[in-house]
Design an enzyme around this catalytic site. Structure first.
Site, short mmCIF file in Angstrom:
data_model
loop_
_atom_site.label_atom_id
_atom_site.label_comp_id
_atom_site.label_asym_id
_atom_site.label_seq_id
_atom_site.Cartn_x
_atom_site.Cartn_y
_atom_site.Cartn_z
CG ASP A 1 -2.24 0.70 1.14
OD1 ASP A 1 -2.04 2.13 0.64
OD2 ASP A 1 -3.06 0.42 1.96
CG ASP B 1 -7.26 -7.45 8.79
OD1 ASP B 1 -6.49 -6.81 8.15
OD2 ASP B 1 -7.43 -6.75 10.25
NE ARG C 1 -6.30 -11.23 9.91
CZ ARG C 1 -5.52 -10.32 9.53
NH1 ARG C 1 -4.83 -9.99 8.26
NH2 ARG C 1 -4.94 -9.46 10.26
C1 PRP Z 1 -0.94 -5.02 5.68
C2 PRP Z 1 -0.59 -5.96 4.66
C3 PRP Z 1 0.80 -5.37 4.51
C4 PRP Z 1 0.63 -3.64 4.98
C5 PRP Z 1 0.73 -3.00 3.57
O1 PRP Z 1 -0.62 -5.61 7.13
O2 PRP Z 1 -0.60 -7.24 5.24
O3 PRP Z 1 1.94 -6.00 5.34
O4 PRP Z 1 -0.47 -3.67 5.57
O5 PRP Z 1 0.80 -1.70 4.18
P1 PRP Z 1 1.50 -0.78 3.82
O6 PRP Z 1 2.29 -0.92 2.49
O7 PRP Z 1 0.75 0.73 3.91
O8 PRP Z 1 2.57 -0.52 4.79
P2 PRP Z 1 -1.20 -4.91 8.35
O9 PRP Z 1 -0.41 -4.08 9.22
O10 PRP Z 1 -2.76 -4.57 8.17
O11 PRP Z 1 -1.26 -6.46 9.37
P3 PRP Z 1 -1.85 -7.77 9.09
O12 PRP Z 1 -0.85 -8.36 7.86
O13 PRP Z 1 -1.81 -8.72 10.28
O14 PRP Z 1 -3.44 -7.69 8.43
#
Ligand code: PRP
Length: 179
Positions: A102, A158, A164
């Site tokens: 992201d 999620d 999930r």
């Molecule tokens: C989500 C996803 C990535 C990250 C991407 O993880 O799995 O690791 O966000 O976002 P970014 O590029 O803006 O950093 P999250 O922190 O939601 O944890 P999760 O994997 O446990 O859902």
């Protein structure tokens, strides 16, 4: 379809097709080499397990869990390790598996932490890419599907730890997260 989902963005058949395509590329790239396959928990778990089953080169499983603190809503805070790898990755070929990039903040920080441990190679395979949200200019070495800036859940992703388990990637209804 789950009634909290507005529409399916990527069906389970499309996901399956893309996972097979990525596995084919990885099988060519890593033929005959042993790779430490790093699952970035929790969101990557479905992608990781589906992809791993298709890999023909020797693989060592390992898992890493991080949490963001600071400004978590924009994911721009620092990342703290909640669960570290159990393998020593020095001189190993390491492939990080992520569900989504992201802003790029999470994977950029993980990448820097793992690079400090002096692996022989360190690459990133990511199923989903949201380039419109990128803050850190970072690209996956192996990239699946580019998606628009929508709130997506399912196939590991999620909202407040829910959704999930959906077998597809869907757009969450606005009323669910705006309340
Ligand atoms: C989500 C996803 C990535 C990250 C991407 O993880 O799995 O690791 O966000 O976002 P970014 O590029 O803006 O950093 P999250 O922190 O939601 O944890 P999760 O994997 O446990 O859902």
């Amino acid at each position: 379809m789950n009634d909290q989902i507005e529409r399916i963005l990527i069906s389970s058949e499309e996901i399956d097709k893309k996972v097979h395509e990525l596995a084919e590329v990885l099988n060519a790239q890593y033929k005959g080499r042993e790779v430490v396959l790093v699952c970035v928990l929790k969101g990557s778990v479905m992608f990781y397990s589906d992809l791993a089953k298709l890999l023909e080169f020797p693989v060592i499983f390992d898992f890493m869990c991080v949490t963001s603190y600071g400004n978590s809503s924009t994911s721009s805070g620092s990342v703290k390790i909640v669960k570290d790898l159990t393998c020593d990755i020095k001189d190993k070929d390491v492939l990080m598996i992520e569900d989504i990039i992201d802003t790029g903040n999470t994977i950029n920080q993980i990448k820097n932490m793992l690079a400090d441990r002096k692996p022989n190679s360190l690459k990133l395979c990511c199923l989903l890419d949201k380039p419109s949200r990128r803050i850190i200019p970072l690209e996956a070495d192996f990239k699946g599907i580019v998606i628009p800036d929508e709130f997506v859940v399912g196939y590991g992703l999620d909202y407040a730890e829910r959704f999930r388990q959906l077998p597809y990637i869907g757009v969450l209804k606005r009323c669910i997260y705006e309340n």
